[in-house]
Scaffold this active site. Structure first.
Site, short mmCIF file in Angstrom:
data_model
loop_
_atom_site.label_atom_id
_atom_site.label_comp_id
_atom_site.label_asym_id
_atom_site.label_seq_id
_atom_site.Cartn_x
_atom_site.Cartn_y
_atom_site.Cartn_z
N GLY A 67 -13.07 48.96 -32.73
CA GLY A 67 -12.91 49.03 -34.42
C GLY A 67 -13.89 50.04 -34.55
N ARG A 80 -6.05 44.93 -36.68
CA ARG A 80 -7.42 44.74 -37.46
C ARG A 80 -7.19 45.54 -39.10
NH1 ARG A 80 -12.24 45.40 -33.59
NH2 ARG A 80 -13.49 45.00 -35.48
N SER A 131 -20.61 46.42 -44.50
CA SER A 131 -20.06 46.98 -43.20
C SER A 131 -20.60 48.26 -42.79
CB SER A 131 -18.61 46.95 -43.26
OG SER A 131 -18.00 47.82 -42.18
N GLN A 157 -19.45 49.97 -40.55
CA GLN A 157 -18.27 50.88 -40.05
C GLN A 157 -17.73 51.60 -41.44
OE1 GLN A 157 -15.61 48.60 -37.94
NE2 GLN A 157 -16.95 48.27 -36.08
N ASP A 210 -22.12 40.00 -35.11
CA ASP A 210 -21.43 39.72 -33.75
C ASP A 210 -22.25 38.54 -32.74
OD1 ASP A 210 -20.15 41.90 -34.65
OD2 ASP A 210 -21.48 43.41 -33.53
N ARG A 212 -16.91 38.85 -26.86
CA ARG A 212 -17.79 37.85 -27.24
C ARG A 212 -17.38 36.51 -27.14
NH1 ARG A 212 -21.21 41.62 -28.25
NH2 ARG A 212 -20.75 43.54 -29.21
O1 SPQ Z 1 -16.18 48.14 -32.66
P1 SPQ Z 1 -15.50 46.67 -32.94
O2 SPQ Z 1 -14.54 46.42 -32.03
O3 SPQ Z 1 -15.53 46.45 -34.67
O4 SPQ Z 1 -17.11 45.79 -32.31
C1 SPQ Z 1 -17.74 44.62 -32.93
C2 SPQ Z 1 -18.20 43.69 -31.67
O5 SPQ Z 1 -18.13 42.71 -31.85
O6 SPQ Z 1 -18.58 44.48 -30.81
C3 SPQ Z 1 -17.05 43.53 -34.09
F1 SPQ Z 1 -16.08 43.33 -33.59
O7 SPQ Z 1 -18.85 45.16 -33.46
C4 SPQ Z 1 -19.04 45.84 -34.71
C5 SPQ Z 1 -19.75 44.96 -35.76
O8 SPQ Z 1 -19.34 43.65 -36.11
C6 SPQ Z 1 -19.63 47.09 -34.46
C7 SPQ Z 1 -20.52 47.73 -35.77
C8 SPQ Z 1 -20.92 49.03 -35.81
O9 SPQ Z 1 -21.20 49.62 -34.44
O10 SPQ Z 1 -20.86 49.85 -36.73
C9 SPQ Z 1 -20.63 47.03 -36.82
C10 SPQ Z 1 -19.92 45.78 -37.23
O11 SPQ Z 1 -18.61 45.79 -37.76
P2 SPQ Z 1 -18.73 45.89 -39.32
O12 SPQ Z 1 -17.27 45.71 -39.39
O13 SPQ Z 1 -19.52 44.61 -40.10
O14 SPQ Z 1 -18.95 47.29 -39.75
#
Ligand code: SPQ
Length: 449
Positions: free
Chosen positions: A112, A141, A186, A188, A336, A409
């Protein structure tokens, strides 16, 4: 005391079963553990290295499948990235705004972070056309959380289900700056908009309802971006037409990977573990606070700062945990780690409540359903809530056939639960661990010795 018998079986379809047989007399975990590099920081080091001018050197990169996906995508966009290893990876940046138009679809795999952060960069590259996709999980997703704000910046993005699901097609544009009030905390979303703002004239601001991990902000500053942060309102502003310059990045160990050992050391009687070189950035340490609330015996030793990120060795000794409520602003700081916290809660006295975590339903799997279903197969008492779980602790777990839901996880959390379950547990599709923790099974064998 006898050691657990741990076996990894590869099936005909290449999927793996991790079988954990706990000796009837129980076991205790001992040792010093080194964990893999932080996944969030690894992605960002590769990405910023790729869009910077000059060379970036990365030490301690995570060699998991997710950062590999990032490296492949940015190589296709024109960056030169040396062979991935933990010692030293060199990234020869191409400079902001200089992506080449890739010949093929950019594949973010299971990640993601890769697809969402990259979308901000792609959308702000005028005159180039890109297509992005991922594996089955990633293609289901939600992408609207980044597509919508990018469209407000006048990005042109198309995809399935009203442009909300990958595969996505992006026609890069000169974007206009916005102030985006994100409905979710978030990292991301925040990072995607900030990265889009780098190549956009003017000031782009993101405000989030609670503070999410701030690795992008720290690293953007270190690479030379003009960034201002208002902690009162959880707002970050980036000034466009930025110039980034290659840096030396040292990636600390991933606290999300350390979390498995912190819970294992807490719940398995007679254990004492030291997890070395753990990144303890305050936007990530919700797990330490939650375990402290549960009465865990955890100490931070040798605290230091490495390349702009706080780091410590973390010692854990087993203790009887007690239940707690985990909700509100702490959630983004341990999102996470909730699957492994659910395991801790099954061994705690009392009923643990986890709320405000509906985001778990749109991760690599629906992590609320996955943990409730799989832990209940082992005899736990977990009830799903729309935005969390209610976990009645203190029930003895028994070995069972469980499944990772192809989510790293979930698979690793179930393996830790198995260490304290009577009998034999088989975790199906355990290969998912390689997304963030390729050496998970060998470390498990070491600490059980
Ligand atoms: O990258 P991905 O697949 O979304 O990975 C996860 C994980 O558990 O490794 C979520 F499933 O981590 C994200 C985290 O939940 C990594 C991340 C980042 O590096 O910016 C931020 C978090 O997601 P979000 O949606 O809260 O921004």
């Amino acid at each position: 005391m006898l050691a657990a018998i741990i076996t990894l079986q590869t099936q005909e379809n290449a999927s793996q079963n991790l079988i954990i047989q706990r000796p009837p007399s129980g076991l205790s975990l001992q040792g010093r553990i080194s964990i893999p590099g932080d996944k969030s920081i690894s992605h960002r080091a590769l990405m910023l290295g790729a869009i910077a001018e000059g060379e970036t050197e990365i030490q301690g990169l995570l060699l998991g499948e997710d950062p590999r996906s990032t490296a492949h995508c940015f190589q296709a966009l024109g960056a030169e990235i040396s062979e991935l290893n933990t010692q030293l990876v060199r990234v020869k940046g191409i400079g902001l705004g200089n992506f080449q138009e890739p010949m093929d679809v950019l594949n973010a795999g299971n990640s993601g972070t890769t697809i969402r952060l990259m979308l901000g960069l792609l959308a702000s590259h005028p005159g180039r056309f890109f297509t992005v996709t991922g594996d089955d999980s990633l293609r289901s997703r939600p992408m609207s959380r980044v597509v919508k704000p990018l469209q407000q910046m006048s990005a042109e993005i198309w995809g399935r289900k009203g442009n909300t699901l990958a595969p996505l097609a992006v026609q890069g544009q000169a974007l206009k700056p916005i102030h985006y009030h994100s409905p979710i905390a978030s990292a991301q979303v925040k990072s995607c908009i900030l990265l889009a703002g780098l190549n956009t004239e003017g000031k782009t601001t993101v405000t989030e309802p609670a503070l999410s991990r701030d690795h992008s902000e720290r690293m953007l500053k270190a690479f030379g971006a003009e960034l201002s942060i208002d902690p009162e309102t959880n707002s970050v502003t980036v000034t466009g037409n930025a110039k980034l310059y290659g840096q030396k990045v040292v990636v600390p160990g991933d606290i999300s990977s350390a979390a498995f050992w912190l819970v294992a050391g807490s719940i398995v009687p007679g254990s004492e573990l030291v997890v070395e070189n753990v990144g303890v950035n305050p936007t990530r340490t919700g797990i330490l606070e939650a375990l402290a609330m549960m009465g865990a015996d955890i100490q931070l030793e040798n605290q230091r700062e490495v390349a702009g990120e706080p780091v410590a060795d973390v010692r854990v000794r087993s203790s009887q945990l007690k239940s707690c409520t985990i909700a509100g602003d702490i959630i983004p700081r341990l999102i996470d780690e909730i699957p492994i916290l659910a395991v801790a809660a099954t061994f705690a006295e009392g009923t643990t409540i986890i709320r405000d975590a509906a985001e778990l339903r749109v991760k690599e799997s629906d992590r609320i359903t996955a943990m409730a279903q799989q832990l209940n197969k082992m005899g736990a008492k977990v009830t799903e809530l729309p935005d969390g779980m209610e976990i009645v602790g203190g029930t003895a777990l028994v070995g069972a056939e469980v499944d990772s839901h192809t989510d790293h996880r979930i698979g690793m959390s179930l393996a830790i639960a198995a260490l304290n379950a009577n009998g034999t547990t088989t975790i199906h599709r355990a290969e998912a661990a390689a997304i963030s923790y390729p050496n998970f099974t060998s470390t498990l064998v070491e600490v059980c010795r």
